[in-house]
Enzyme design. Structure first.
Site, PDB file in Angstrom:
ATOM      1  N   GLY A   1       5.801   3.561   9.960  1.00 55.45           N
ATOM      2  CA  GLY A   1       4.835   4.756  10.329  1.00 55.45           C
ATOM      3  C   GLY A   1       4.776   5.129  11.753  1.00 55.45           C
ATOM      4  O   GLY A   1       5.707   4.880  12.417  1.00 55.45           O
ATOM      5  N   SER A   2       3.736   5.650  11.885  1.00 56.38           N
ATOM      6  CA  SER A   2       3.494   6.365  13.392  1.00 56.38           C
ATOM      7  C   SER A   2       3.205   5.425  14.213  1.00 56.38           C
ATOM      8  O   SER A   2       2.956   3.982  14.063  1.00 56.38           O
ATOM      9  CB  SER A   2       2.608   7.521  13.384  1.00 56.38           C
ATOM     10  OG  SER A   2       1.264   6.750  13.301  1.00 56.38           O
TER      11      SER A   2
ATOM     12  N   GLY B   1       0.666   2.065  13.956  1.00 53.83           N
ATOM     13  CA  GLY B   1       1.235   0.962  14.250  1.00 53.83           C
ATOM     14  C   GLY B   1       0.591  -0.030  15.133  1.00 53.83           C
ATOM     15  O   GLY B   1       0.268  -1.329  14.955  1.00 53.83           O
TER      16      GLY B   1
ATOM     17  N   GLU C   1       7.513  13.675  19.181  1.00 55.41           N
ATOM     18  CA  GLU C   1       7.960  13.574  17.902  1.00 55.41           C
ATOM     19  C   GLU C   1       7.478  14.726  16.900  1.00 55.41           C
ATOM     20  O   GLU C   1       6.240  14.868  16.748  1.00 55.41           O
ATOM     21  CB  GLU C   1       7.738  12.360  16.979  1.00 55.41           C
ATOM     22  CG  GLU C   1       8.640  12.098  15.744  1.00 55.41           C
ATOM     23  CD  GLU C   1       8.419  10.870  15.136  1.00 55.41           C
ATOM     24  OE1 GLU C   1       9.267  10.384  14.597  1.00 55.41           O
ATOM     25  OE2 GLU C   1       7.450  10.102  15.560  1.00 55.41           O
TER      26      GLU C   1
ATOM     27  N   LYS D   1       0.778  -1.139   0.024  1.00 55.24           N
ATOM     28  CA  LYS D   1       0.005  -0.040   0.054  1.00 55.24           C
ATOM     29  C   LYS D   1       0.860   1.117  -0.059  1.00 55.24           C
ATOM     30  O   LYS D   1       1.721   1.460   0.886  1.00 55.24           O
ATOM     31  CB  LYS D   1      -0.865   0.068   1.260  1.00 55.24           C
ATOM     32  CG  LYS D   1      -2.299   0.990   1.191  1.00 55.24           C
ATOM     33  CD  LYS D   1      -2.138   2.340   1.019  1.00 55.24           C
ATOM     34  CE  LYS D   1      -1.672   2.770   2.387  1.00 55.24           C
ATOM     35  NZ  LYS D   1      -1.888   4.414   2.252  1.00 55.24           N
TER      36      LYS D   1
ATOM     37  N   GLU E   1       8.521  -0.706  12.276  1.00 55.40           N
ATOM     38  CA  GLU E   1       9.547   0.328  12.344  1.00 55.40           C
ATOM     39  C   GLU E   1       8.489   1.531  12.475  1.00 55.40           C
ATOM     40  O   GLU E   1       7.952   2.265  11.638  1.00 55.40           O
ATOM     41  CB  GLU E   1      10.384   0.375  11.115  1.00 55.40           C
ATOM     42  CG  GLU E   1      11.455   1.035  11.415  1.00 55.40           C
ATOM     43  CD  GLU E   1      11.455   2.640  11.110  1.00 55.40           C
ATOM     44  OE1 GLU E   1      11.283   3.213  12.030  1.00 55.40           O
ATOM     45  OE2 GLU E   1      11.557   2.912   9.891  1.00 55.40           O
TER      46      GLU E   1
ATOM     47  N   CYS F   1      12.300   9.243  10.565  1.00 55.37           N
ATOM     48  CA  CYS F   1      11.966   9.050  11.829  1.00 55.37           C
ATOM     49  C   CYS F   1      13.438   8.654  12.776  1.00 55.37           C
ATOM     50  O   CYS F   1      13.211   8.837  13.987  1.00 55.37           O
ATOM     51  CB  CYS F   1      11.423   7.324  11.702  1.00 55.37           C
ATOM     52  SG  CYS F   1      12.637   6.180  10.612  1.00 55.37           S
TER      53      CYS F   1
END
Length: 481
Positions: A232-233, A237, A385, A179, A254, A288
């Site tokens: 992703g975040s 996640g 973040e 995706k 990750e 990240c």
């Protein structure tokens, strides 16, 4: 170099280029202008169904599994070669749909090729072992693929991140449904074209662009996937993991980071400033593992801040296609979020040494490179973040205090330290809770070095040889002779 963008892009399913099943389209926006530049087919749950079915049919046909491993490796080399034909177009779309600088856009091609050739070279070297059990018995292990690997990649580096996980999947015999990010999907369509020209079996690689809550959620929860790779975040996640738990699907996760670099008094301060600036201002901080906290010994605090501020203020800010140093944030939503968190920092009592607001006089979503001083470790700006070009500088007095500050967040993706003392470097690196530790150079490492997080930054590893182990499961065969 062309600056033309194709007006419409289709999804790649089962070796064919197709419209969305509901004929929907998504507009892709140039973050440097805030204007739409093209449309892509909008993938929905029905398109995910079709892509998973194509991947399952390819896996069941053993088109990859029956291919000798060295030929799977050669396939990766052919994809890498085909990317050369699209190099200019890839660099262009990375500037226009992603906001990368032109230099960074061009740099995505050789990086992606290195991943493909690295894992292509590993394809025939992933070996099992024979286990001695005594006379009359033979026992050995096999690395078996999971099957259909569902992959959800981020908007900040879709081409190299997508290519490395696709390469790991293919060389180990898995098939892929990926995706792509709706904010910056175009480079992955060009990657799919390279796969097609290279002769990747139909259905082995399927790329669908769609909204995360629509196509992404449908993929993570699909009944016929066997494996998930997500970057992703943390919050997204968690939703992926909840879906995976329903079917006990293994995942490589990750997630985010709030990575801190410790500067000791004996460090080369000019080198620290150069490394720290690169660590937070590259791609406008939208990485990240960016070095978003700098933890500096009080005796050199003012000197480090002065050097870092000078570097921040020397950066040119503007569209990446024009060769500027710092491009835009990906969206108006992200710009609003970063600017709002900067206001929180001021309210908490931190001092803005430079930046802190969006850049005026430019179209698009530009944030000024920002340095905060007088920051306490418990402030929100030191814990949350930003995912933008914002670094907070925190003083320390003792090594124990510096380590505690560095480890004092929910994240554990990366950490760093600057010192000429080799003993100190090894001692501190051992105690930092992070998946990778950079000494005297932020992002020291490469394609060959494993990458992943600790704590809330995820688990599993991408990059390096270790990444391949996340795409296979050990099968043991025991035989009574």
């Amino acid at each position: 170099m062309t600056t033309e963008i194709r007006p419409y892009w289709k999804n790649y399913i089962g070796g064919k280029w197709v419209d969305g099943s509901e004929d929907g389209r998504l507009a892709v926006t140039d973050p440097a202008s805030g204007q739409p530049i093209c449309e892509v087919a909008r993938g929905t749950a029905r398109d995910i169904d079709a892509a998973v079915a194509a991947a399952r049919a390819c896996f069941d046909s053993r088109a990859l599994l029956d291919m000798p491993p060295h030929e799977r490796g050669a396939l990766m080399f052919r994809i890498a070669d085909e990317l050369d034909k699209a190099a200019d177009e890839i660099a262009t779309v990375e500037c226009f749909d992603n906001g990368k600088t032109l230099a960074n856009g061009r740099g995505e091609i050789p990086l992606t090729q290195r991943y493909l050739r690295y894992y292509g070279g590993m394809a025939d070297k992933l070996e099992g072992r024979q286990i001695p059990l005594g006379a009359g018995l033979l026992d050995y292990t096999i690395h078996a693929p999971y099957g259909v690997s569902a992959q959800i990649v981020p908007w900040n580096g879709p081409l190299p991140v997508g290519a490395r996980s696709i390469a790991c999947a293919l060389v180990t015999g898995n098939t892929v449904v990926l995706k792509s990010p709706e904010d910056s999907p175009l480079s992955l369509f060009l990657f799919a074209e390279a796969c097609e020209r290279a002769g990747v079996p139909a259905g082995a690689v399927n790329i669908v662009c769609g909204l995360g809550a629509e196509a992404g959620a449908a993929l993570a929860a699909h009944d016929d996937i066997d494996h998930i790779v997500f970057t992703g975040s943390v919050e997204t996640g968690k939703s992926v993991l909840r879906a995976a738990a329903e079917r006990v699907i293994p995942c490589v996760m990750e997630l985010g980071g709030k990575s801190g670099g410790i500067v000791f008094p004996d460090a080369d301060l000019d080198q620290v400033a150069a490394s720290a600036a690169a660590g937070i201002f590259k791609h406008a901080g939208q990485i990240c593992s960016a070095g978003s906290r700098l933890i500096v010994h009080r005796s050199i605090y003012d000197q480090v801040v002065a050097r870092l501020v000078a570097r921040a203020e020397a950066l040119s800010v503007g569209p990446g296609i024009e060769g500027c140093d710092l491009g835009p944030l990906i969206s108006a939503r992200q710009l609003d979020r970063v600017e709002a968190l900067c206001r929180v920092g001021v309210e908490e009592g931190a001092t803005l040494a430079t930046g802190g607001t969006r850049v005026t006089g430019l179209d698009g979503f530009f944030m000024a490179p920002t340095v905060f001083t007088d920051v306490r470790p418990d402030m929100r700006i030191a814990q949350e973040e930003f995912f933008g070009p914002v670094v907070v500088v925190i003083p320390f007095d003792t090594t124990e205090e510096a380590i505690a500050i560095a480890n004092g967040t929910d994240y554990g993706l990366a950490a760093g330290l600057y010192t000429r003392d080799l003993t100190l470097a090894h001692t501190v690196a051992d105690r930092l809770v992070a998946g990778q530790v950079y000494v005297n150079q932020w992002w020291a490492g490469g394609v060959e070095t494993p990458f992943g997080g600790m704590k809330r930054s995820g688990y599993g590893r991408e990059k390096g040889q270790e990444a391949l182990l996340g795409y296979v499961q050990t099968k043991n065969v025991g035989i009574k002779l």
